[in-house]
Design a protein around this motif. Structure first.
Motif, short mmCIF file in Angstrom:
data_model
loop_
_atom_site.label_atom_id
_atom_site.label_comp_id
_atom_site.label_asym_id
_atom_site.label_seq_id
_atom_site.Cartn_x
_atom_site.Cartn_y
_atom_site.Cartn_z
N ASP A 48 0.95 -0.92 -0.05
CA ASP A 48 0.11 0.06 -0.37
C ASP A 48 1.11 1.17 -0.01
N LYS A 69 -4.13 3.45 -1.69
CA LYS A 69 -5.05 2.98 -1.29
C LYS A 69 -6.02 5.09 -1.31
N LYS A 70 -5.07 6.45 -1.47
CA LYS A 70 -5.21 6.99 -1.09
C LYS A 70 -5.51 8.21 -2.92
#
Length: 320
Positions: free
Chosen positions: A92, A98-99
């Motif tokens: 990640d 994820k952002k």
């Protein structure tokens, strides 16, 4: 599963490992294709002939499209993700996926690729008509023959005259390559070359050159390299893998959609043409694209991004 490959390993080792995983992915795709080939009425012994001359088989186009999708998915999506999983990295954090950036910036990154197409047509035209010196005549003959061979394969695959085939084309030619090629070339290759060289610009251009080289189309090499560099800088500035993925999807998906419109008679335009667009269109495209690139650069620079280099990331964690 805890990774057993240190993220501090030399970039050459990491890239060699990536190549190994991708070759395994190709082998898996081949085995899967052999397993499903009877669905197309293709005997196992005929697969080599099918891949060499798909036009000779009534189901050749569909089979070739599926084979390409399997190879892209296993070699360019599954393989790099598995490799990262085996490494002692936080995936990640590594990909920062994820952002998501602001939707408007993602959309603008995609539209940029459409805006820049008329300007890029000038480069495409120059590269397609490039004459090599006499001492390179052998290479030029090979390259021209390869271009013709790939053009024929493209014509076979790029049959998008119905909605089901359009959706299949978008999946195999736009969605999977956009995700997979950006994971490989920007997410891993560019980052590892950055670690190796210590120079972000060297990393962007090395990844772009290799990205263009693997397509084995010399007379389209330069425009594809420039496109790869643009993806690389979008990744460098944003620090988010989704930005080049969206841009890559727009590039491939827009072409697939135009082919659909052409094949259904909605537009009368030769999508495969290498001729340059009108000079006014090129100038407008160049100015608009430059403005959008500058705007995206400024917007991405306003928001903090994760370090582009694994070495820098490790150092940052040690300092926390």
């Amino acid at each position: 599963m805890k990774g057993f490959i240190s993220e501090g390993r030399h970039p050459f080792f990491v890239l060699l490992l990536l190549l190994g995983f991708m070759l395994i992915g190709y082998f898996v795709a081949s085995m899967l294709f052999i397993a499903i080939s009877p669905l197309f009425g293709i005997e196992v012994l005929d697969i080599t002939n099918l891949l060499a001359d798909p036009a000779a088989n009534p189901e050749g186009a569909d089979a070739l499209l599926i084979f390409q999708g399997l190879v892209q998915f296993t070699s360019f999506v599954v393989a790099p993700l598995l490799m990262l999983r085996f490494m002692k990295v936080n995936i990640d954090h590594y990909l920062n996926w994820k952002k998501l950036p602001l939707p408007t910036l993602l959309l603008l990154a995609g539209l940029l690729i459409v805006f820049i197409m008329p300007a890029n047509s000038l480069v495409i035209n120059w590269n397609a008509k490039l004459d090599l010196p006499d001492f390179m005549s052998g290479f030029e003959e090979w390259a021209r023959a390869k271009e013709d061979e790939l053009a024929e394969l493209t014509k076979i695959i790029a049959n998008f005259g119905s909605l089901p085939r359009l959706f299949a084309g978008l999946l195999v030619i736009a969605v999977i390559p956009a995700i997979g090629e950006e994971l490989v070339f920007r997410g891993i290759l560019q980052r590892q070359v950055h670690r190796w060289s210590g120079n972000a610009h060297v990393a962007v251009w090395v990844a772009a050159i290799i990205f263009s080289t693997i397509h084995v189309q010399f007379f389209g090499f330069v425009p594809r390299m420039l496109l790869g560099a643009l993806f690389g800088y979008l990744y460098l500035w944003s620090g988010n893998i989704w930005v080049p993925i969206v841009a890559h999807f727009f590039n491939n998906g827009f072409t697939v959609f135009l082919l659909y419109l052409q094949q259904t008679g909605a537009i009368d335009y030769n999508i495969e043409s290498t001729e340059a667009m009108p000079i006014l269109t090129i100038l407008i495209s160049a100015v608009l694209s430059a403005a959008v690139i500058y705007y995206l650069y400024k917007q991405f620079m306003l928001t903090p991004t994760r370090p582009e280099s694994i070495a820098e990331a490790a150092e940052e964690r040690q300092n926390q």
